[in-house]
Design a protein around this motif. Structure first.
Motif, PDB file in Angstrom:
ATOM      1  N   UNK A 113       9.102 101.348  60.567  1.00 44.80           N
ATOM      2  CA  UNK A 113       9.638 101.750  59.287  1.00 44.80           C
ATOM      3  C   UNK A 113      11.074 101.765  59.169  1.00 44.80           C
ATOM      4  N   UNK A 114      11.632 101.846  60.120  1.00 40.56           N
ATOM      5  CA  UNK A 114      13.206 102.117  60.185  1.00 40.56           C
ATOM      6  C   UNK A 114      14.010 100.939  59.824  1.00 40.56           C
ATOM      7  N   UNK A 115      13.341  99.707  59.956  1.00 42.67           N
ATOM      8  CA  UNK A 115      13.890  98.441  59.513  1.00 42.67           C
ATOM      9  C   UNK A 115      14.218  98.293  57.839  1.00 42.67           C
ATOM     10  N   UNK A 116      13.136  98.617  57.292  1.00 42.99           N
ATOM     11  CA  UNK A 116      13.318  98.791  55.990  1.00 42.99           C
ATOM     12  C   UNK A 116      14.538 100.107  55.473  1.00 42.99           C
ATOM     13  N   UNK A 117      14.033 101.124  55.972  1.00 43.40           N
ATOM     14  CA  UNK A 117      14.752 102.237  55.650  1.00 43.40           C
ATOM     15  C   UNK A 117      16.217 101.953  55.871  1.00 43.40           C
ATOM     16  N   UNK A 118      16.808 101.703  56.958  1.00 47.07           N
ATOM     17  CA  UNK A 118      18.138 101.230  56.991  1.00 47.07           C
ATOM     18  C   UNK A 118      18.673  99.981  56.071  1.00 47.07           C
ATOM     19  N   UNK A 119      17.833  98.999  55.952  1.00 46.08           N
ATOM     20  CA  UNK A 119      18.210  98.109  55.064  1.00 46.08           C
ATOM     21  C   UNK A 119      18.508  98.655  53.803  1.00 46.08           C
ATOM     22  N   UNK A 120      17.535  99.582  53.304  1.00 52.21           N
ATOM     23  CA  UNK A 120      17.569  99.997  51.895  1.00 52.21           C
ATOM     24  C   UNK A 120      19.087 100.882  51.880  1.00 52.21           C
ATOM     25  N   UNK A 121      19.272 101.406  52.848  1.00 53.86           N
ATOM     26  CA  UNK A 121      20.488 102.435  52.766  1.00 53.86           C
ATOM     27  C   UNK A 121      21.639 101.346  52.483  1.00 53.86           C
ATOM     28  N   UNK A 122      21.537 100.347  53.211  1.00 46.76           N
ATOM     29  CA  UNK A 122      22.923  99.337  53.165  1.00 46.76           C
ATOM     30  C   UNK A 122      22.808  98.689  51.774  1.00 46.76           C
ATOM     31  N   UNK A 124      21.646 100.095  48.861  1.00 47.57           N
ATOM     32  CA  UNK A 124      21.995 100.965  47.865  1.00 47.57           C
ATOM     33  C   UNK A 124      23.715 101.318  48.131  1.00 47.57           C
ATOM     34  N   UNK A 125      24.171 101.191  49.115  1.00 49.41           N
ATOM     35  CA  UNK A 125      25.620 101.427  49.220  1.00 49.41           C
ATOM     36  C   UNK A 125      25.963 100.099  48.391  1.00 49.41           C
ATOM     37  N   UNK A 126      25.613  98.940  48.980  1.00 49.66           N
ATOM     38  CA  UNK A 126      26.327  97.690  48.395  1.00 49.66           C
ATOM     39  C   UNK A 126      26.013  97.480  46.883  1.00 49.66           C
ATOM     40  N   UNK A 127      25.006  98.195  46.448  1.00 45.43           N
ATOM     41  CA  UNK A 127      24.892  97.828  44.819  1.00 45.43           C
ATOM     42  C   UNK A 127      25.459  98.891  44.076  1.00 45.43           C
ATOM     43  N   UNK A 128      25.826  99.975  44.972  1.00 40.85           N
ATOM     44  CA  UNK A 128      26.419 101.265  44.528  1.00 40.85           C
ATOM     45  C   UNK A 128      25.105 101.868  43.660  1.00 40.85           C
ATOM     46  N   UNK A 129      23.828 102.146  43.739  1.00 40.74           N
ATOM     47  CA  UNK A 129      22.893 102.613  43.102  1.00 40.74           C
ATOM     48  C   UNK A 129      22.280 103.876  43.996  1.00 40.74           C
ATOM     49  N   UNK A 130      21.553 104.573  43.437  1.00 42.31           N
ATOM     50  CA  UNK A 130      20.571 105.776  44.374  1.00 42.31           C
ATOM     51  C   UNK A 130      19.684 105.255  45.083  1.00 42.31           C
ATOM     52  N   UNK A 131      19.426 105.776  46.366  1.00 39.28           N
ATOM     53  CA  UNK A 131      18.443 105.320  47.493  1.00 39.28           C
ATOM     54  C   UNK A 131      17.287 106.349  47.209  1.00 39.28           C
ATOM     55  N   UNK A 132      15.925 105.820  47.117  1.00 35.53           N
ATOM     56  CA  UNK A 132      14.990 106.853  47.007  1.00 35.53           C
ATOM     57  C   UNK A 132      13.925 106.486  48.216  1.00 35.53           C
TER      58      UNK A 132
END
Ligand code: ASP
Length: 440
Positions: A113-122, A124-132
């Motif tokens: 699951x860390x593949x999605x987790x880490x990509x989601x963090x990137x 969220x940072x790139x779009x500048x929106x919250x990460x859930x």
């Protein structure tokens, strides 16, 4: 208007792809909730990050050192972070946590699951929106299935707090308190859950093809695309092997009638395929799609006066059930009954099944035929069009394909035909030619 947008692995394989995704999101204000997959293949022969993670898990589970493997995975993410020019952003602490977990208590689902987790963090940072974190909003029950009630409630509550957000795909919270993933390709399911929870108008599923094609392009050269397909037609086709979307992805949205639009990240100008509950749009062709699979067997059971023997069918099916074999189709005649099964599942137990049929149903004879392929011809237009079967079978006859079995579902949504494995490709080409035309 509110849209949930899910992006597949190839749409997020590197920084260049991420930028296309960013553009797609910025182009439409209503694309408010984003569900990313893990980085997929950048080129053919490349390895998906999920597979790299699973490899790391397998090594860790055997007590091997995974430093190098983790460094290779981190390099994939660093390439994206640098390519996007994300300053003051690092996944260093996250990788430290993953390394510790792998060393101390390796868990397969958590690692995958860390593949999605880490990509989601990137993302969220790139779009500048919250990460859930999906771990806080998607829940599984004791049987390992989605806990729909709890998930819907928690997901909705979390989304209500944010106008826009990134929710990583593929995983959630297992009943044992650990991370649990869906089966492979499961980010499609996450997207559907998010769409249902926020009552989206549209669930856009962005991938690397412009939607569904009428037939497999490896069999039919340059097949036409499908503009509209109903959930039910899609079920029939994906069951028969057509794959673009995870099979379970339609359930959450189907439940509340949210259409799914399959789109191509590399060709955003294409309209893609709409998967809908129902449509008044006239299909371009009587047949919406053609799909099939090889590797079936038929078990032909013969017994005189079978039709008047109450309970005969049940006894035959009991024999299959006792041997733990599920059947696919069951066309029958006056004194015959045919059971179509998957060869892989059936052949190792064939003699056990035959003796069980004899013991339970006392037939005159049982005959097995192998090397059968099934082709499903699916189309909501077939119900109201006359001559469909005529067209289908004359096309097959012209191509000299011998039809071994026919099964028309009572929904009149599909016709299943059985042909020899070796005739599979010619059958699909012949059917395509009969209904769409243009095949050499
Ligand atoms: N990354 C996962 C996989 O490769 C899930 C997904 O992409 O939907 O299967």
């Amino acid at each position: 208007m509110k849209k949930v947008v899910k992006f597949g692995g190839s749409s997020l394989a590197n920084a260049e792809q991420f930028k296309k995704v960013g553009q797609i999101i910025h182009d439409d204000e209503s694309r408010v909730y984003v569900v990313p997959s893990a980085p997929g293949k950048r080129f053919s022969g490349d390895t998906k990050v999920t597979d790299m993670l699973l490899q790391a898990y397998a090594m860790a589970a055997e007590g091997q050192d995974v430093t190098e493997q983790l460094a290779a995975i981190k390099a994939r993410y660093d390439e994206i972070i640098e390519g996007l020019g994300l300053k003051n952003f690092t996944l260093e602490p996250d990788f430290a946590v993953i390394a510790k977990q792998l060393a101390e208590d390796p868990q397969k689902d958590y690692t995958a699951s860390r593949g999605e987790y880490l990509n989601g963090k990137i993302m969220a940072a790139y779009l500048d929106v919250p990460f859930i974190d999906a771990f806080d909003v998607i829940f599984f029950n004791d049987e390992g299935n989605l806990n729909t009630y709890k998930t819907e409630r928690q997901m909705r509550a979390a989304l209500e707090e944010h106008e826009r957000a990134v929710i990583p795909g593929f995983y959630g919270h297992g009943k044992d308190g650990n991370v649990k993933t869906f089966s492979r390709g499961g980010s499609d399911v996450t997207g559907s859950i998010v769409a249902q929870a926020c009552k989206a108008d549209i669930y856009e599923n962005w991938t690397d093809v412009s939607g569904f094609l009428v037939a497999d392009p490896r069999i039919v050269a340059d097949p036409v695309g499908i503009k509209f397909i109903t959930y039910r037609e899609l079920r029939e086709l994906s069951y028969m092997g057509a794959s673009v979307l995870h099979e379970d992805a339609i359930f959450p949205v189907r439940h509340c009638g949210i259409p799914i639009n399959i789109r191509n990240t590399n060709r955003p100008q294409d309209v893609g395929t709409w998967i809908v509950e129902s449509t008044g749009q006239k299909p371009d062709y009587v047949v919406t799609g053609i799909a099939g699979k090889k590797g079936f067997c038929t078990v032909l059971i013969h017994k005189s006066m079978m039709n008047s023997e109450v309970g005969f069918g049940r006894k035959v099916l009991q024999a299959f059930e006792d041997c733990g074999i599920s059947f696919e189709h069951m066309p029958s005649g006056i004194d015959t009954m045919t059971i179509v099964v998957h060869s892989e599942e059936f052949l190792p137990k064939e003699q056990q099944v035959i003796s069980a049929i004899h013991r339970l149903a006392k037939p005159d004879s049982v005959e097995i035929e192998s090397d059968l392929a099934l082709v499903a011809v699916v189309g909501r237009g077939m119900r109201s069009a006359s001559g469909t079967a005529g067209k289908l079978f004359s096309g097959l006859a012209e191509a000299k394909v011998n039809v071994r079995m026919i099964d028309q579902g009572s929904s009149e949504l599909n016709i299943i035909i059985g042909v020899k494995n070796r005739d599979f490709e010619s059958a699909i080409r012949a059917i395509y030619k009969s209904f769409v035309g243009g095949v050499q």
